[in-house]
Design a protein around this motif. Structure first.
Motif, PDB file in Angstrom:
ATOM      1  N   VAL A 109       0.894  -1.157   0.000  1.00  0.00           N
ATOM      2  CA  VAL A 109       0.000   0.000   0.000  1.00  0.00           C
ATOM      3  C   VAL A 109       0.931   1.205   0.000  1.00  0.00           C
ATOM      4  N   CYS A 110       1.389   1.581  -1.153  1.00  0.00           N
ATOM      5  CA  CYS A 110       2.447   2.588  -1.272  1.00  0.00           C
ATOM      6  C   CYS A 110       1.853   3.958  -1.595  1.00  0.00           C
ATOM      7  N   VAL A 111       1.454   4.663  -0.542  1.00  0.00           N
ATOM      8  CA  VAL A 111       0.879   5.999  -0.659  1.00  0.00           C
ATOM      9  C   VAL A 111       1.545   6.867   0.397  1.00  0.00           C
ATOM     10  N   ILE A 112       2.197   7.944  -0.033  1.00  0.00           N
ATOM     11  CA  ILE A 112       2.862   8.830   0.911  1.00  0.00           C
ATOM     12  C   ILE A 112       1.869   9.886   1.390  1.00  0.00           C
ATOM     13  N   ASP A 113       1.690   9.970   2.695  1.00  0.00           N
ATOM     14  CA  ASP A 113       0.805  10.953   3.299  1.00  0.00           C
ATOM     15  C   ASP A 113       1.513  12.308   3.285  1.00  0.00           C
ATOM     16  N   ALA A 114       0.886  13.306   2.679  1.00  0.00           N
ATOM     17  CA  ALA A 114       1.512  14.621   2.539  1.00  0.00           C
ATOM     18  C   ALA A 114       1.753  15.303   3.885  1.00  0.00           C
ATOM     19  N   SER A 115       0.893  15.067   4.868  1.00  0.00           N
ATOM     20  CA  SER A 115       1.045  15.752   6.157  1.00  0.00           C
ATOM     21  C   SER A 115       2.166  15.167   7.013  1.00  0.00           C
ATOM     22  N   THR A 116       2.421  13.869   6.895  1.00  0.00           N
ATOM     23  CA  THR A 116       3.455  13.234   7.726  1.00  0.00           C
ATOM     24  C   THR A 116       4.719  12.893   6.942  1.00  0.00           C
TER      25      THR A 116
END
Length: 84
Positions: free
Chosen positions: A33-40
């Motif tokens: 599940v390769c999704v980078i969270d912009a806030s963290t």
């Protein structure tokens, strides 16, 4: 005799690897599940940073275990950030 290969991970010191180093199984927290969270700045699936993901194969077992140990706390911080 196997020839060593050099690699310098981002922000790290040069390391020497032999082909056999890449044949042994490597522990990874990746769950595809390769999704980078912009806030963290962390992956929503494994809670690693992009730099950690990119350098994972070049890290020592000790470095990978340290990151694996820190992942549960990171996931908790990411949940708190998402709730804000």
């Amino acid at each position: 005799m196997q020839q060593a290969t050099s690699y310098i991970p981002p922000g790290g010191a040069e390391r020497q690897f032999r082909p056999a180093d890449f044949l042994r199984p490597m522990e990874t927290p990746c769950i595809n599940v390769c999704v980078i969270d912009a806030s963290t700045g962390l992956c929503a699936g494994c809670a690693r940073s992009l730099q950690e993901i990119a350098g994972w194969a070049a890290m020592t077992d000790v470095e990978r275990r340290r990151i694996m140990r820190d992942l549960p706390a990171r996931r908790g911080q990411a949940r708190q950030a998402a709730e804000r």
